[in-house]
Design a protein around this motif. Structure first.
Motif, PDB file in Angstrom:
ATOM      1  N   THR A  63       0.974  -0.978   0.235  1.00  0.00           N
ATOM      2  CA  THR A  63       0.117  -0.328  -0.086  1.00  0.00           C
ATOM      3  C   THR A  63       0.897   1.218  -0.396  1.00  0.00           C
ATOM      4  N   CYS A  64       1.578   1.484   0.405  1.00  0.00           N
ATOM      5  CA  CYS A  64       2.494   2.151   0.743  1.00  0.00           C
ATOM      6  C   CYS A  64       3.240   2.952  -0.436  1.00  0.00           C
ATOM      7  N   ALA A  65       3.674   1.247  -1.513  1.00  0.00           N
ATOM      8  CA  ALA A  65       4.542   1.831  -2.476  1.00  0.00           C
ATOM      9  C   ALA A  65       3.167   2.244  -3.767  1.00  0.00           C
ATOM     10  N   ALA A  66       2.138   1.527  -3.480  1.00  0.00           N
ATOM     11  CA  ALA A  66       1.349   2.010  -4.249  1.00  0.00           C
ATOM     12  C   ALA A  66       0.637   3.759  -3.434  1.00  0.00           C
ATOM     13  N   LEU A  67       0.893   4.167  -2.939  1.00  0.00           N
ATOM     14  CA  LEU A  67       0.622   5.867  -2.368  1.00  0.00           C
ATOM     15  C   LEU A  67       1.574   6.595  -2.757  1.00  0.00           C
ATOM     16  N   GLU A  68       3.324   6.205  -2.331  1.00  0.00           N
ATOM     17  CA  GLU A  68       4.177   7.199  -2.777  1.00  0.00           C
ATOM     18  C   GLU A  68       4.068   7.874  -4.497  1.00  0.00           C
ATOM     19  N   PRO A  69       4.258   7.169  -5.475  1.00  0.00           N
ATOM     20  CA  PRO A  69       3.769   8.121  -6.627  1.00  0.00           C
ATOM     21  C   PRO A  69       2.956   9.502  -6.307  1.00  0.00           C
ATOM     22  N   THR A  99      -9.260   1.525  -3.718  1.00  0.00           N
ATOM     23  CA  THR A  99     -10.331   0.867  -4.471  1.00  0.00           C
ATOM     24  C   THR A  99     -11.376   2.588  -3.179  1.00  0.00           C
ATOM     25  N   TYR A 100     -10.804   2.906  -3.162  1.00  0.00           N
ATOM     26  CA  TYR A 100     -11.254   4.214  -2.288  1.00  0.00           C
ATOM     27  C   TYR A 100     -10.716   5.529  -1.594  1.00  0.00           C
ATOM     28  N   VAL A 101     -10.792   6.140  -2.324  1.00  0.00           N
ATOM     29  CA  VAL A 101      -9.798   7.718  -1.844  1.00  0.00           C
ATOM     30  C   VAL A 101     -11.068   9.004  -1.682  1.00  0.00           C
ATOM     31  N   ASP A 102     -11.151   9.945  -0.309  1.00  0.00           N
ATOM     32  CA  ASP A 102     -11.642  10.854   0.378  1.00  0.00           C
ATOM     33  C   ASP A 102     -10.420  11.608   1.128  1.00  0.00           C
ATOM     34  N   ARG A 148      -5.344   4.137   4.873  1.00  0.00           N
ATOM     35  CA  ARG A 148      -4.338   4.945   5.607  1.00  0.00           C
ATOM     36  C   ARG A 148      -4.725   6.214   5.011  1.00  0.00           C
ATOM     37  N   VAL A 149      -4.285   7.247   6.193  1.00  0.00           N
ATOM     38  CA  VAL A 149      -3.631   8.119   5.536  1.00  0.00           C
ATOM     39  C   VAL A 149      -3.087   8.679   5.064  1.00  0.00           C
ATOM     40  N   VAL A 150      -2.421  10.530   4.377  1.00  0.00           N
ATOM     41  CA  VAL A 150      -1.386  10.430   4.022  1.00  0.00           C
ATOM     42  C   VAL A 150      -1.914  12.292   4.885  1.00  0.00           C
ATOM     43  N   VAL A 151       0.101  11.935   5.502  1.00  0.00           N
ATOM     44  CA  VAL A 151       0.153  12.939   6.874  1.00  0.00           C
ATOM     45  C   VAL A 151       0.987  14.474   6.288  1.00  0.00           C
ATOM     46  N   ASP A 152       1.379  15.179   6.844  1.00  0.00           N
ATOM     47  CA  ASP A 152       2.563  15.911   6.557  1.00  0.00           C
ATOM     48  C   ASP A 152       3.397  14.825   7.382  1.00  0.00           C
ATOM     49  N   ALA A 153       5.055  14.648   7.537  1.00  0.00           N
ATOM     50  CA  ALA A 153       5.139  13.750   8.192  1.00  0.00           C
ATOM     51  C   ALA A 153       6.151  14.680   9.665  1.00  0.00           C
ATOM     52  N   GLU A 154       6.926  16.064   9.402  1.00  0.00           N
ATOM     53  CA  GLU A 154       6.913  16.362  10.434  1.00  0.00           C
ATOM     54  C   GLU A 154       6.339  16.982  11.377  1.00  0.00           C
ATOM     55  N   ARG A 155       4.898  17.562  10.628  1.00  0.00           N
ATOM     56  CA  ARG A 155       4.158  17.931  11.096  1.00  0.00           C
ATOM     57  C   ARG A 155       3.407  16.768  12.165  1.00  0.00           C
ATOM     58  N   PHE A 156       3.192  15.937  11.265  1.00  0.00           N
ATOM     59  CA  PHE A 156       2.948  14.239  12.713  1.00  0.00           C
ATOM     60  C   PHE A 156       3.703  14.452  13.386  1.00  0.00           C
ATOM     61  N   LEU A 157       5.560  13.745  12.984  1.00  0.00           N
ATOM     62  CA  LEU A 157       6.359  13.740  14.444  1.00  0.00           C
ATOM     63  C   LEU A 157       6.544  14.803  14.946  1.00  0.00           C
TER      64      LEU A 157
END
Length: 117
Positions: free
Chosen positions: A35-41, A75-78, A105-114
């Protein structure tokens, strides 16, 4: 993605049982990697994704040495939320399906998340 089951991947090695077959935690890690590989691009600068939900059925045993192919299909994006159907099957022989499920999975800003930890 394709992985080969090693002694380090077995249920006995990862603490999810006593048998020398692919452990469910390792299978889940491989499916999450897909799933990470699918989202990466699709990720922008500084973005990453975090897993938030998993439903997995591990339906067949995979011995040490078995090649396993894992796939993730969107299968679903929101907005930032992405849901994937995932599957694992043996390569060679009859292509037996040994796992199916859904990972969110949820996309986040890495710096803000950490910074919130």
């Amino acid at each position: 993605m394709t992985f080969t089951v090693t002694d380090d991947d077995t249920a006995a090695a990862v603490g999810s049982g006593s048998l020398p077959v692919l452990g469910t935690p390792r299978l889940l890690a491989w499916l999450e990697a897909a799933t990470c590989a699918a989202l990466e691009p699709t990720l922008g600068a500084g973005a990453t994704s975090v897993g938030t939900r998993v439903a997995l059925e591990h339906t067949g045993a995979s011995p040490v040495g078995q090649e396993v192919e894992v796939t993730a299909s969107s299968t679903y994006v929101d907005g930032r939320l992405h849901r994937f159907t995932v599957a694992a099957r043996h390569l060679g022989g009859n292509g037996k399906v040994v796992g199916t499920g859904e990972i969110t999975r949820v996309v986040v800003d890495a710096e803000r998340f950490l910074s919130r930890l």
